[in-house]
Write a protein that holds these residues in place. Structure first.
Motif, PDB file in Angstrom:
ATOM      1  N   CYS A   4      -8.067  -0.607   4.016  1.00  0.00           N
ATOM      2  CA  CYS A   4      -7.018  -1.079   2.791  1.00  0.00           C
ATOM      3  C   CYS A   4      -6.147  -2.196   3.375  1.00  0.00           C
ATOM      4  O   CYS A   4      -5.959  -3.210   2.871  1.00  0.00           O
ATOM      5  N   VAL A   5      -5.574  -1.979   4.530  1.00  0.00           N
ATOM      6  CA  VAL A   5      -4.818  -3.151   4.899  1.00  0.00           C
ATOM      7  C   VAL A   5      -5.666  -4.459   5.232  1.00  0.00           C
ATOM      8  O   VAL A   5      -5.143  -5.513   4.769  1.00  0.00           O
ATOM      9  N   ARG A   6      -6.862  -4.408   5.564  1.00  0.00           N
ATOM     10  CA  ARG A   6      -7.673  -5.544   5.617  1.00  0.00           C
ATOM     11  C   ARG A   6      -7.793  -6.251   4.333  1.00  0.00           C
ATOM     12  O   ARG A   6      -7.747  -7.338   4.262  1.00  0.00           O
ATOM     13  N   ALA A   7      -8.167  -5.396   3.435  1.00  0.00           N
ATOM     14  CA  ALA A   7      -8.350  -5.928   1.964  1.00  0.00           C
ATOM     15  C   ALA A   7      -7.385  -6.468   1.601  1.00  0.00           C
ATOM     16  O   ALA A   7      -7.274  -7.516   0.793  1.00  0.00           O
ATOM     17  N   LEU A   8      -6.122  -5.814   1.703  1.00  0.00           N
ATOM     18  CA  LEU A   8      -5.005  -6.429   0.977  1.00  0.00           C
ATOM     19  C   LEU A   8      -4.441  -7.669   1.640  1.00  0.00           C
ATOM     20  O   LEU A   8      -4.014  -8.834   1.180  1.00  0.00           O
ATOM     21  N   ASP A  41      -0.121  -2.320  -4.896  1.00  0.00           N
ATOM     22  CA  ASP A  41      -1.583  -2.540  -5.002  1.00  0.00           C
ATOM     23  C   ASP A  41      -2.854  -1.698  -4.467  1.00  0.00           C
ATOM     24  O   ASP A  41      -3.625  -1.924  -5.053  1.00  0.00           O
ATOM     25  N   TYR A  42      -2.268  -0.783  -3.997  1.00  0.00           N
ATOM     26  CA  TYR A  42      -3.271   0.213  -3.369  1.00  0.00           C
ATOM     27  C   TYR A  42      -2.635   1.641  -3.307  1.00  0.00           C
ATOM     28  O   TYR A  42      -1.360   1.705  -2.999  1.00  0.00           O
ATOM     29  N   TYR A  43      -3.238   2.804  -3.322  1.00  0.00           N
ATOM     30  CA  TYR A  43      -2.497   3.923  -2.831  1.00  0.00           C
ATOM     31  C   TYR A  43      -3.683   4.664  -1.982  1.00  0.00           C
ATOM     32  O   TYR A  43      -4.846   4.379  -1.885  1.00  0.00           O
ATOM     33  N   LEU A  44      -2.773   5.457  -0.922  1.00  0.00           N
ATOM     34  CA  LEU A  44      -3.533   6.179  -0.222  1.00  0.00           C
ATOM     35  C   LEU A  44      -2.808   7.851  -0.228  1.00  0.00           C
ATOM     36  O   LEU A  44      -1.590   7.800  -0.342  1.00  0.00           O
ATOM     37  N   LEU A  53       1.008  -1.119  -0.075  1.00  0.00           N
ATOM     38  CA  LEU A  53      -0.159   0.122  -0.010  1.00  0.00           C
ATOM     39  C   LEU A  53       0.778   1.121   0.094  1.00  0.00           C
ATOM     40  O   LEU A  53       1.710   1.401   0.804  1.00  0.00           O
ATOM     41  N   GLU A  88      -9.851   4.622   6.773  1.00  0.00           N
ATOM     42  CA  GLU A  88      -9.879   3.895   5.349  1.00  0.00           C
ATOM     43  C   GLU A  88      -8.355   3.297   5.070  1.00  0.00           C
ATOM     44  O   GLU A  88      -8.467   2.312   4.584  1.00  0.00           O
ATOM     45  N   LEU A  89      -7.495   3.631   6.082  1.00  0.00           N
ATOM     46  CA  LEU A  89      -6.081   2.933   5.819  1.00  0.00           C
ATOM     47  C   LEU A  89      -6.339   1.620   6.572  1.00  0.00           C
ATOM     48  O   LEU A  89      -5.764   0.657   5.739  1.00  0.00           O
TER      49      LEU A  89
END
Ligand code: CA
Length: 225
Positions: free
Chosen positions: A111-115, A96-99, A76, A107-108
């Protein structure tokens, strides 16, 4: 779940670490790209949070080298608002993702959970092999020929680290830090005990690899003979 945070703004890094730990993750922090890459390459992390502007080695270079080394840990990237053009570059290189900073903690974490959920498809194959010995991540087993043996969590983590660093000398201190963590009071003899367990298990499956002791330094996994 182990998360690596590579971020040079120390306050932000500490905030991220707190946030992750409060959510039940183990979080390690590195403040520059070079040491961050070294840690990322151990392959022990489930997710990596990677800043773009970093001293020594920038985030894009860290990501590129990680992917070139065959490491597919979900990444991320954390980018400043002004760096939108950079997003394209990072995506090309396998982020894999941006913030965009500043970001919402919720939101962070989402994202961590999704990844972390995507991890099984994204990470390296389910097993590591060296000298005819196979370490299986899904069943925590070590096998050779027709023989296999189950490993405890710690044995597995140590074995994985040794296999990823095959033929290289792993210092005892780095094993302690990577497996037990910075705040643990584990000592050298904890490492020795687990190494002796692993040696017994390697012997049990008639493995043709051995963990050699490098006096005063650490250990090296190598093929027999
Ligand atoms: Ca930065």
């Amino acid at each position: 779940m182990r998360v690596l945070v590579i971020e040079d703004e120390t306050r932000l890094a500490a905030t991220l670490q707190d946030l992750l730990e409060l959510s039940g993750y183990t979080a390690d922090v590195r403040h520059d790209g070079e040491s961050g890459l070294d840690d990322a390459l151990t392959g022990i992390y489930d997710v990596i949070l990677l800043d773009v502007m970093l001293p020594r080695l920038d985030g894009f270079s860290v990501l590129r080298r990680l992917r070139e080394a065959g490491n597919a840990t979900p990444v991320l990237m954390l980018t400043a608002r002004s760096e939108t053009a950079d997003k394209v570059e990072g995506l090309d290189q396998g982020a894999d993702y941006y913030l965009t900073k500043p970001f919402d903690p919720k939101e962070l974490l989402a994202c961590v959970r999704a990844l972390a959920r995507r991890q099984p498809e994204l990470r390296n194959p389910d097993s590591l092999e060296f000298g005819g010995v196979r370490l299986d991540k899904s069943s925590f087993t070590l096998s050779c020929g027709g023989r296999s043996v189950r490993l405890s969590r710690k044995e597995f983590d140590i074995c994985e680290l040794l296999m990823r660093n095959r033929n290289l000398v792993l210092a005892k201190e780095s094993l302690l830090l990577k497996i037990w963590g910075y705040e643990s009071d584990a000592e050298d003899n904890n490492v020795e005990v687990y190494i002796s367990f692993l040696r017994k298990k390697l012997a049990h499956i008639h493995a043709k690899v051995r963990i050699r002791t490098i006096r005063m330094v650490g250990y090296c996994l190598e093929e027999d003979g």
